[in-house]
Design a protein around this motif. Structure first.
Motif, PDB file in Angstrom:
ATOM      1  N   ARG A  96       0.829  -1.209   0.000  1.00 18.43           N
ATOM      2  CA  ARG A  96       0.000   0.000   0.000  1.00 18.43           C
ATOM      3  C   ARG A  96       0.863   1.259   0.000  1.00 18.43           C
ATOM      4  NH1 ARG A  96      -2.838  -3.083   3.858  1.00 18.43           N
ATOM      5  NH2 ARG A  96      -2.056  -1.730   5.508  1.00 18.43           N
ATOM      6  N   VAL A  97       1.965   1.229   0.744  1.00 18.40           N
ATOM      7  CA  VAL A  97       2.869   2.381   0.768  1.00 18.40           C
ATOM      8  C   VAL A  97       3.479   2.601  -0.607  1.00 18.40           C
ATOM      9  CG1 VAL A  97       5.080   3.213   1.691  1.00 18.40           C
ATOM     10  CG2 VAL A  97       3.374   2.263   3.231  1.00 18.40           C
ATOM     11  N   VAL A  98       3.937   1.533  -1.230  1.00 19.91           N
ATOM     12  CA  VAL A  98       4.526   1.637  -2.566  1.00 19.91           C
ATOM     13  C   VAL A  98       3.488   2.158  -3.560  1.00 19.91           C
ATOM     14  CG1 VAL A  98       5.477   0.291  -4.484  1.00 19.91           C
ATOM     15  CG2 VAL A  98       6.309  -0.087  -2.158  1.00 19.91           C
ATOM     16  N   ALA A  99       2.272   1.646  -3.504  1.00 19.81           N
ATOM     17  CA  ALA A  99       1.215   2.098  -4.409  1.00 19.81           C
ATOM     18  C   ALA A  99       0.916   3.582  -4.200  1.00 19.81           C
ATOM     19  CB  ALA A  99      -0.045   1.266  -4.206  1.00 19.81           C
ATOM     20  N   THR A 100       0.920   4.025  -2.961  1.00 16.45           N
ATOM     21  CA  THR A 100       0.664   5.440  -2.664  1.00 16.45           C
ATOM     22  C   THR A 100       1.772   6.322  -3.218  1.00 16.45           C
ATOM     23  OG1 THR A 100      -0.596   4.887  -0.689  1.00 16.45           O
ATOM     24  CG2 THR A 100       0.316   7.113  -0.799  1.00 16.45           C
ATOM     25  N   ILE A 101       3.012   5.904  -3.037  1.00 20.28           N
ATOM     26  CA  ILE A 101       4.144   6.684  -3.548  1.00 20.28           C
ATOM     27  C   ILE A 101       4.093   6.752  -5.071  1.00 20.28           C
ATOM     28  CG2 ILE A 101       6.665   6.705  -3.793  1.00 20.28           C
ATOM     29  CD1 ILE A 101       6.751   5.635  -0.869  1.00 20.28           C
ATOM     30  N   GLY A 155       1.920  14.510 -13.806  1.00 26.11           N
ATOM     31  CA  GLY A 155       0.790  15.022 -14.573  1.00 26.11           C
ATOM     32  C   GLY A 155       0.587  16.507 -14.355  1.00 26.11           C
ATOM     33  N   ARG A 156       0.768  16.957 -13.134  1.00 26.41           N
ATOM     34  CA  ARG A 156       0.618  18.389 -12.839  1.00 26.41           C
ATOM     35  C   ARG A 156       1.738  19.209 -13.457  1.00 26.41           C
ATOM     36  NH1 ARG A 156      -1.808  17.481  -6.773  1.00 26.41           N
ATOM     37  NH2 ARG A 156      -3.909  17.035  -7.520  1.00 26.41           N
ATOM     38  N   ARG A 157       2.954  18.654 -13.476  1.00 24.40           N
ATOM     39  CA  ARG A 157       4.055  19.348 -14.159  1.00 24.40           C
ATOM     40  C   ARG A 157       3.762  19.467 -15.648  1.00 24.40           C
ATOM     41  NH1 ARG A 157       7.270  16.374 -10.796  1.00 24.40           N
ATOM     42  NH2 ARG A 157       7.623  14.795 -12.387  1.00 24.40           N
ATOM     43  N   ALA A 158       3.275  18.389 -16.242  1.00 21.48           N
ATOM     44  CA  ALA A 158       2.954  18.409 -17.669  1.00 21.48           C
ATOM     45  C   ALA A 158       1.847  19.416 -17.956  1.00 21.48           C
ATOM     46  CB  ALA A 158       2.546  17.015 -18.137  1.00 21.48           C
ATOM     47  N   GLY A 183      -9.884  21.396 -23.287  1.00 17.12           N
ATOM     48  CA  GLY A 183     -10.985  22.080 -22.623  1.00 17.12           C
ATOM     49  C   GLY A 183     -10.673  22.583 -21.229  1.00 17.12           C
ATOM     50  N   VAL A 184      -9.429  22.999 -21.008  1.00 15.27           N
ATOM     51  CA  VAL A 184      -9.006  23.495 -19.700  1.00 15.27           C
ATOM     52  C   VAL A 184      -8.489  24.917 -19.879  1.00 15.27           C
ATOM     53  CG1 VAL A 184      -7.379  23.145 -17.793  1.00 15.27           C
ATOM     54  CG2 VAL A 184      -8.420  21.180 -18.911  1.00 15.27           C
ATOM     55  N   SER A 185      -8.922  25.832 -19.028  1.00 19.63           N
ATOM     56  CA  SER A 185      -8.434  27.206 -19.112  1.00 19.63           C
ATOM     57  C   SER A 185      -7.059  27.299 -18.449  1.00 19.63           C
ATOM     58  CB  SER A 185      -9.410  28.161 -18.425  1.00 19.63           C
ATOM     59  OG  SER A 185      -9.362  27.985 -17.018  1.00 19.63           O
ATOM     60  N   ARG A 186      -6.357  28.378 -18.751  1.00 20.42           N
ATOM     61  CA  ARG A 186      -5.041  28.598 -18.144  1.00 20.42           C
ATOM     62  C   ARG A 186      -5.191  28.714 -16.622  1.00 20.42           C
ATOM     63  NH1 ARG A 186      -0.211  27.320 -18.446  1.00 20.42           N
ATOM     64  NH2 ARG A 186      -0.263  27.607 -20.672  1.00 20.42           N
ATOM     65  N   PHE A 187      -6.270  29.360 -16.161  1.00 21.66           N
ATOM     66  CA  PHE A 187      -6.514  29.493 -14.725  1.00 21.66           C
ATOM     67  C   PHE A 187      -6.706  28.116 -14.082  1.00 21.66           C
ATOM     68  CE2 PHE A 187      -9.467  29.827 -11.149  1.00 21.66           C
ATOM     69  CZ  PHE A 187      -8.750  30.668 -10.319  1.00 21.66           C
ATOM     70  N   GLU A 188      -7.552  27.273 -14.692  1.00 22.60           N
ATOM     71  CA  GLU A 188      -7.796  25.926 -14.150  1.00 22.60           C
ATOM     72  C   GLU A 188      -6.510  25.104 -14.119  1.00 22.60           C
ATOM     73  OE1 GLU A 188     -12.390  25.104 -15.546  1.00 22.60           O
ATOM     74  OE2 GLU A 188     -10.771  24.903 -17.013  1.00 22.60           O
ATOM     75  N   ALA A 189      -5.717  25.225 -15.182  1.00 24.87           N
ATOM     76  CA  ALA A 189      -4.447  24.489 -15.235  1.00 24.87           C
ATOM     77  C   ALA A 189      -3.517  24.958 -14.127  1.00 24.87           C
ATOM     78  CB  ALA A 189      -3.796  24.667 -16.599  1.00 24.87           C
ATOM     79  N   GLY A 190      -3.464  26.270 -13.906  1.00 27.99           N
ATOM     80  CA  GLY A 190      -2.612  26.808 -12.848  1.00 27.99           C
ATOM     81  C   GLY A 190      -3.063  26.369 -11.464  1.00 27.99           C
ATOM     82  N   GLU A 191      -4.379  26.363 -11.262  1.00 22.05           N
ATOM     83  CA  GLU A 191      -4.915  25.907  -9.973  1.00 22.05           C
ATOM     84  C   GLU A 191      -4.552  24.443  -9.712  1.00 22.05           C
ATOM     85  OE1 GLU A 191      -6.991  27.412  -7.443  1.00 22.05           O
ATOM     86  OE2 GLU A 191      -6.024  29.141  -8.367  1.00 22.05           O
ATOM     87  N   GLU A 192      -4.727  23.604 -10.725  1.00 29.13           N
ATOM     88  CA  GLU A 192      -4.418  22.178 -10.563  1.00 29.13           C
ATOM     89  C   GLU A 192      -2.919  21.960 -10.383  1.00 29.13           C
ATOM     90  OE1 GLU A 192      -5.097  18.227 -10.015  1.00 29.13           O
ATOM     91  OE2 GLU A 192      -6.617  19.771 -10.167  1.00 29.13           O
ATOM     92  N   ALA A 193      -2.115  22.661 -11.171  1.00 23.66           N
ATOM     93  CA  ALA A 193      -0.665  22.490 -11.109  1.00 23.66           C
ATOM     94  C   ALA A 193      -0.074  22.977  -9.784  1.00 23.66           C
ATOM     95  CB  ALA A 193      -0.009  23.218 -12.278  1.00 23.66           C
ATOM     96  N   SER A 194      -0.756  23.910  -9.125  1.00 20.82           N
ATOM     97  CA  SER A 194      -0.214  24.430  -7.880  1.00 20.82           C
ATOM     98  C   SER A 194      -0.543  23.570  -6.663  1.00 20.82           C
ATOM     99  CB  SER A 194      -0.734  25.860  -7.644  1.00 20.82           C
ATOM    100  OG  SER A 194      -2.129  25.837  -7.390  1.00 20.82           O
ATOM    101  N   LYS A 195      -1.373  22.545  -6.845  1.00 30.68           N
ATOM    102  CA  LYS A 195      -1.714  21.663  -5.723  1.00 30.68           C
ATOM    103  C   LYS A 195      -0.512  20.795  -5.353  1.00 30.68           C
ATOM    104  CE  LYS A 195      -6.606  20.891  -6.783  1.00 30.68           C
ATOM    105  NZ  LYS A 195      -7.552  19.826  -7.162  1.00 30.68           N
ATOM    106  N   PRO A 196      -0.336  20.509  -4.086  1.00 28.12           N
ATOM    107  CA  PRO A 196       0.725  19.568  -3.701  1.00 28.12           C
ATOM    108  C   PRO A 196       0.390  18.159  -4.202  1.00 28.12           C
ATOM    109  CG  PRO A 196      -0.362  20.526  -1.751  1.00 28.12           C
ATOM    110  CD  PRO A 196      -1.056  21.044  -2.946  1.00 28.12           C
ATOM    111  N   PHE A 197       1.402  17.351  -4.388  1.00 30.64           N
ATOM    112  CA  PHE A 197       1.212  16.024  -4.979  1.00 30.64           C
ATOM    113  C   PHE A 197       0.289  15.129  -4.170  1.00 30.64           C
ATOM    114  CE2 PHE A 197       5.003  15.761  -2.341  1.00 30.64           C
ATOM    115  CZ  PHE A 197       4.784  14.602  -1.608  1.00 30.64           C
ATOM    116  N   TRP A 198       0.177  15.352  -2.880  1.00 36.69           N
ATOM    117  CA  TRP A 198      -0.637  14.473  -2.050  1.00 36.69           C
ATOM    118  C   TRP A 198      -2.111  14.857  -2.054  1.00 36.69           C
ATOM    119  CZ3 TRP A 198       2.958  17.863  -0.010  1.00 36.69           C
ATOM    120  CH2 TRP A 198       2.455  18.926   0.722  1.00 36.69           C
ATOM    121  N   ARG A 199      -2.458  16.012  -2.589  1.00 38.39           N
ATOM    122  CA  ARG A 199      -3.832  16.481  -2.585  1.00 38.39           C
ATOM    123  C   ARG A 199      -4.529  16.104  -3.890  1.00 38.39           C
ATOM    124  NH1 ARG A 199      -3.992  22.175  -0.552  1.00 38.39           N
ATOM    125  NH2 ARG A 199      -3.396  21.079   1.339  1.00 38.39           N
ATOM    126  N   THR A 200      -5.747  15.597  -3.777  1.00 35.69           N
ATOM    127  CA  THR A 200      -6.510  15.223  -4.982  1.00 35.69           C
ATOM    128  C   THR A 200      -7.327  16.369  -5.487  1.00 35.69           C
ATOM    129  OG1 THR A 200      -8.327  14.353  -3.655  1.00 35.69           O
ATOM    130  CG2 THR A 200      -6.657  12.795  -4.418  1.00 35.69           C
TER     131      THR A 200
END
Length: 76
Positions: free
Chosen positions: A29-34, A43-46, A59-76
């Motif tokens: 489970r730990v490996v799967a989470t990592i 994906g967020r970097r891309a 179909g994604v705006s620049r604002f939406e992309a920025g919001e998603e990309a700025s999330k930490p990796f652990w947050r969905t």
């Protein structure tokens, strides 16, 4: 030319019985989470590197992309 016939199949060992489903171990489970975190970060970097045209294509705006990309990796 050799082909398998019913006679040949009769001497082959029977398939092994299916194993019961097991709960993954804590390590699995730990490996799967990592791995999930790494995929999410990549994906967020891309997404952050996409051009406005690429974002429009999906179909994604620049604002939406920025919001998603700025999330930490652990947050969905």
């Amino acid at each position: 030319m050799s082909t398998l016939t019913d006679r040949h199949l009769a001497v082959l060992p029977a398939a092994a019985p299916a194993l019961p489903a097991r709960t993954p171990s804590a390590l699995a489970r730990v490996v799967a989470t990592i791995l999930q975190w790494r995929r999410r970060a990549a994906g967020r970097r891309a997404l952050a590197e996409m051009s406005p045209r690429m974002l429009a294509d999906i179909g994604v705006s620049r604002f939406e992309a920025g919001e998603e990309a700025s999330k930490p990796f652990w947050r969905t």
